[in-house]
Design an enzyme around this catalytic site. Sequence first.
Site, mmCIF file in Angstrom:
data_model
loop_
_atom_site.group_PDB
_atom_site.id
_atom_site.type_symbol
_atom_site.label_atom_id
_atom_site.label_comp_id
_atom_site.label_asym_id
_atom_site.label_seq_id
_atom_site.Cartn_x
_atom_site.Cartn_y
_atom_site.Cartn_z
ATOM 1 N N PHE A 100 -10.508 -6.182 -7.116
ATOM 2 C CA PHE A 100 -10.801 -7.042 -6.265
ATOM 3 C C PHE A 100 -10.303 -6.039 -4.797
ATOM 4 O O PHE A 100 -9.526 -6.454 -4.077
ATOM 5 C CB PHE A 100 -9.866 -8.134 -6.056
ATOM 6 C CG PHE A 100 -10.058 -8.895 -7.421
ATOM 7 C CD1 PHE A 100 -10.906 -9.848 -7.354
ATOM 8 C CD2 PHE A 100 -9.196 -8.637 -8.574
ATOM 9 C CE1 PHE A 100 -10.982 -10.916 -8.644
ATOM 10 C CE2 PHE A 100 -9.441 -9.299 -9.705
ATOM 11 C CZ PHE A 100 -10.441 -10.348 -9.707
ATOM 12 N N ARG B 82 0.955 -1.218 0.044
ATOM 13 C CA ARG B 82 -0.050 -0.088 0.084
ATOM 14 C C ARG B 82 0.806 1.327 0.014
ATOM 15 O O ARG B 82 0.629 2.319 -0.689
ATOM 16 C CB ARG B 82 -0.879 0.066 1.099
ATOM 17 C CG ARG B 82 -2.108 -0.830 0.948
ATOM 18 C CD ARG B 82 -2.971 -0.711 2.204
ATOM 19 N NE ARG B 82 -2.781 -1.446 3.465
ATOM 20 C CZ ARG B 82 -3.107 -2.706 3.603
ATOM 21 N NH1 ARG B 82 -3.452 -3.472 2.852
ATOM 22 N NH2 ARG B 82 -2.649 -3.386 4.902
ATOM 23 N N ASP C 25 -15.411 -4.625 -6.313
ATOM 24 C CA ASP C 25 -15.123 -5.893 -5.499
ATOM 25 C C ASP C 25 -16.640 -6.471 -5.958
ATOM 26 O O ASP C 25 -17.834 -5.731 -5.878
ATOM 27 C CB ASP C 25 -15.045 -5.702 -4.298
ATOM 28 C CG ASP C 25 -14.670 -7.061 -3.470
ATOM 29 O OD1 ASP C 25 -13.443 -7.359 -3.313
ATOM 30 O OD2 ASP C 25 -15.620 -7.778 -3.317
ATOM 31 N N CYS D 257 -1.757 -14.271 -4.056
ATOM 32 C CA CYS D 257 -1.556 -14.763 -2.668
ATOM 33 C C CYS D 257 -1.416 -16.132 -2.422
ATOM 34 O O CYS D 257 -1.196 -16.632 -1.586
ATOM 35 C CB CYS D 257 -2.568 -14.046 -1.808
ATOM 36 S SG CYS D 257 -4.253 -14.585 -2.250
ATOM 37 N N ASP E 177 -5.380 -7.368 -7.375
ATOM 38 C CA ASP E 177 -5.182 -8.186 -6.266
ATOM 39 C C ASP E 177 -6.143 -9.290 -5.928
ATOM 40 O O ASP E 177 -6.794 -9.213 -5.013
ATOM 41 C CB ASP E 177 -4.892 -7.386 -4.838
ATOM 42 C CG ASP E 177 -4.415 -8.297 -3.815
ATOM 43 O OD1 ASP E 177 -3.850 -9.590 -3.870
ATOM 44 O OD2 ASP E 177 -4.811 -7.925 -2.766
HETATM 45 N N1 SAH Z 1 -6.815 -6.187 -2.469
HETATM 46 C C1 SAH Z 1 -7.693 -6.533 -1.115
HETATM 47 C C2 SAH Z 1 -7.718 -7.903 -0.867
HETATM 48 C C3 SAH Z 1 -8.582 -8.722 -1.981
HETATM 49 S S1 SAH Z 1 -9.244 -10.307 -1.300
HETATM 50 C C4 SAH Z 1 -6.888 -5.741 -0.054
HETATM 51 O O1 SAH Z 1 -5.769 -5.277 -0.409
HETATM 52 O O2 SAH Z 1 -7.299 -5.525 1.116
HETATM 53 C C5 SAH Z 1 -10.316 -10.805 -2.816
HETATM 54 C C6 SAH Z 1 -11.451 -9.873 -2.895
HETATM 55 O O3 SAH Z 1 -11.885 -10.458 -4.128
HETATM 56 C C7 SAH Z 1 -12.738 -10.047 -1.825
HETATM 57 O O4 SAH Z 1 -13.003 -9.227 -1.507
HETATM 58 C C8 SAH Z 1 -13.499 -10.851 -2.934
HETATM 59 O O5 SAH Z 1 -15.037 -10.318 -2.438
HETATM 60 C C9 SAH Z 1 -13.342 -10.188 -4.270
HETATM 61 N N2 SAH Z 1 -13.844 -11.192 -5.449
HETATM 62 C C10 SAH Z 1 -13.435 -12.322 -5.733
HETATM 63 N N3 SAH Z 1 -13.853 -12.770 -7.030
HETATM 64 C C11 SAH Z 1 -14.354 -11.682 -7.580
HETATM 65 C C12 SAH Z 1 -14.743 -11.308 -8.947
HETATM 66 N N4 SAH Z 1 -14.729 -12.158 -9.707
HETATM 67 N N5 SAH Z 1 -14.819 -9.873 -9.047
HETATM 68 C C13 SAH Z 1 -14.542 -9.037 -8.242
HETATM 69 N N6 SAH Z 1 -14.441 -9.372 -7.011
HETATM 70 C C14 SAH Z 1 -14.144 -10.458 -6.497
#
Ligand code: SAH
Length: 386
Positions: free
Chosen positions: A218, A202, A240, A330, A290
């Site tokens: 995401f 970040r 998201d 991850c 991510d």
């Molecule tokens: N980048 C975030 C962590 C991501 S966790 C951070 O730094 O805090 C993964 C996220 O992807 C989750 O919140 C989940 O709801 C979302 N997700 C999963 N599949 C998805 C999709 N097809 N489109 C959009 N979001 C998605």
Amino acid sequence: MPPQITLKKPVEASVRGGHPWVYRDALKPFAKGLKTGDIVDLMAQDGSFVARGVIEIESPLSFRAWTLNQSERVDDALLIKRLRNAYETRQLVLASDVTGYRLCHGENDHIPGLHCDMYGDIASMRTDGGLGASWEKKFVKAVKEVVKPRAIVVRNTRDKEPRVVHGSLPDEVIISEGNRRFYVDLLKGQKTGFFLDQRENRDRVASISAGLRVLNLFSYTGGFSVAAALAGAKRVVSVDIAAPAIESARQNFSLNGIDPKLHGFQAADVFDVLEGMAETGPEYDLIVLDPPSFARSRKTLERGMRAYGALNTMAFRSLPARGLLATASCSSHVTPTAFLEMVGESAKKAGREVTILGTYGAGMDHPTKMGFPHGQYLKFVLLRVH
Ligand code: SAH
């Protein structure tokens, strides 16, 4: 002396080199009477001592090493010593204005089966399966002794819901990292509540965001979005699929004194959003990508890599000349080398020439045990398109 289990396959060199795991198929059948959570000595086929550790009868991951030293006792005192050591490491590597951090990173801190994050003075533990359940009381006692938290939440990987096992939770939990602040929902949130492992990334996103149009894909509760907006991004759009996560992202903007109305929030599928962008042309200077782990096991690795590849290719296509991509994975099954190769192929497919600005991992509060490549699960790469 603890009871013994014996190797059937010659994997002792890897355990002696620091890898803490032995799978069931590398072991001879166990003697009757052993139960999950028991301390055992792992012996090689030649009868020599390899490691002392803990056994999980029902799991394919049967043995996790605590020590390679045959004269070391694995008991409460050793657990507390290891946890104190983990705490001291965090004191050393964290800035004083960081109140959300990982206190214990499981095997990487030489404490098999325990992950523990601190949100201010609240501990949020993740314990692994049957092993974690059988050691829960010991883990809770050790965490109480070392950090004296006002509350402890435990989620076992087998449980649906986390439980408050000590103290009580306040109505709101807020953490800081430098100038950023975040609400953390310890009971409904993902992982133990927040993605602490991306903190340093970040910072990296913040350092390049001023004046840019940023798309955070995401976004979950908006960790990267807040970082970019606070650093002066012109506009940040968070995407998201989970509407509650998007709502939390909005609240996190307000918490940081940023007007959410000046930014974009979409509860949508990232794949659809990226496909849509193929038609509209470049709208963002920086894309943060991510996703959740698409390769949760070795079996799903190939399919997972294709999904990562498709996402990265679409992201490269959506960027203008001199645009930036921050891309992450991850999944511990994807090695840093494999990840970088996938990113390179995606750029090629998208017909873009790119420069790697930097390759990173998790912050220093997520250390890696030497000899345990699995511990290096987070990959984060910053790139610039020509
Ligand atoms: N980048 C975030 C962590 C991501 S966790 C951070 O730094 O805090 C993964 C996220 O992807 C989750 O919140 C989940 O709801 C979302 N997700 C999963 N599949 C998805 C999709 N097809 N489109 C959009 N979001 C998605």
